[in-house]
Design an enzyme around this catalytic site. Structure first.
Site, PDB file in Angstrom:
ATOM      1  N   ASP A   1       0.878  -1.165   0.000  1.00 41.59           N
ATOM      2  CA  ASP A   1       0.000   0.000   0.000  1.00 41.59           C
ATOM      3  C   ASP A   1       0.921   1.223   0.000  1.00 41.59           C
ATOM      4  OD1 ASP A   1      -2.388   1.557   0.272  1.00 41.59           O
ATOM      5  OD2 ASP A   1      -1.967   1.737   2.415  1.00 41.59           O
TER       6      ASP A   1
ATOM      7  N   ASP B   1      -0.083   5.123   1.022  1.00 38.82           N
ATOM      8  CA  ASP B   1      -0.285   6.101   2.091  1.00 38.82           C
ATOM      9  C   ASP B   1      -0.219   5.429   3.462  1.00 38.82           C
ATOM     10  OD1 ASP B   1      -0.750   8.190   0.223  1.00 38.82           O
ATOM     11  OD2 ASP B   1      -2.823   7.531  -0.004  1.00 38.82           O
TER      12      ASP B   1
END
Length: 250
Positions: free
Chosen positions: A19, A21
């Protein structure tokens, strides 16, 4: 629901899917600031006296596609807005309008302040690249590519599956596992031979549902118990910890 043991140790993974953020860059903090600014005004405009909090972010927004997060948060307060259209003006009182309002705030902060990757995350990415391990970024955000560019991470990953990809190709967003599965297919790696690294409950749930060989969660504030309950096999505070696992063959 957690497994008795992960399918593979980190050092034996054929690919690692990240991922963005909150995992590679501290942009989750920028998103949180932008959401707080927008939701505080939106809730007040609808007469809800309860303040918006970080708990709301983690429960309803974190890791989800932007408009899904808006809808989930507002519905949790008994507020139902028309969905609207993705090109709604930021002033529009629709789910898409609220989401676009937040994105304008986020873009302004990113342009003004910039962003740097977490040092430990950068070390891990460089370590994997040096070993020739395929990597991917899998992010619900439509801002993923600008963030990668702003942080100097663009070009370091073999593929990127983001919010723009999801819209263009009709891929369901997290907590559905589809974005991770698409990334693994692009890398030519079976899910059970790949590692997913996440920080959000919805992302951990997605990776767990996708049958990935190892689900690693980095705790940026959600809390280890919640991440483990969502399906994480391992929880770390800094991704540099995984380099030790890799070098030790664990």
């Amino acid at each position: 629901m957690t497994r008795d043991s992960p399918a593979i140790p980190f050092a034996q993974a054929d690919a690692v899917l990240f991922d963005l953020d909150g995992v590679l860059t501290p942009t989750a903090e920028v998103h949180m600031v932008a959401w707080a600014a927008v939701f505080s005004k939106e809730l007040a405009a609808h007469g809800d006296p309860r303040p918006y909090s970080d708990d709301d972010y983690f429960a309803y927004v974190d890791g989800k596609p932007r408009y899904d997060g808006v809808d989930a948060l507002l519905r949790s307060r008994g507020i139902e807005l028309p969905w609207g259209e993705p090109d709604d003006a930021p002033e529009a009182d629709t789910v898409c309008g609220v989401g676009n309002r937040k994105n304008a705030v986020f873009a302004s902060i990113l342009e003004h302040d910039g962003v740097a990757p977490y040092p430990g995350s950068l070390k891990l990415v460089e370590h994997l690249v040096a070993r020739g391990v395929p990597t991917a970024v899998v992010s619900s955000s439509k801002n993923a590519r600008p963030v990668l560019a702003a942080s100097g991470l663009a070009g370091r990953f073999d593929t990127v599956v983001d919010g723009v990809t999801a819209v263009e190709e009709g891929i369901p967003g997290k907590p559905a596992p589809d974005m991770f599965l698409v990334a693994a297919a692009r890398l030519g790696v079976a899910p059970e031979r790949a590692v997913v690294v996440e920080d959000a409950i919805s992302g951990v749930e997605a990776a767990s549902a996708g049958g990935f060989g190892l689900v690693v969660a980095v705790d940026r504030g959600v809390g280890a118990p919640a991440l483990i309950s969502a399906g994480a096999d391992v929880v770390v505070l800094d991704l540099a910890e995984l380099i030790d696992h890799s070098e030790a063959g664990a």
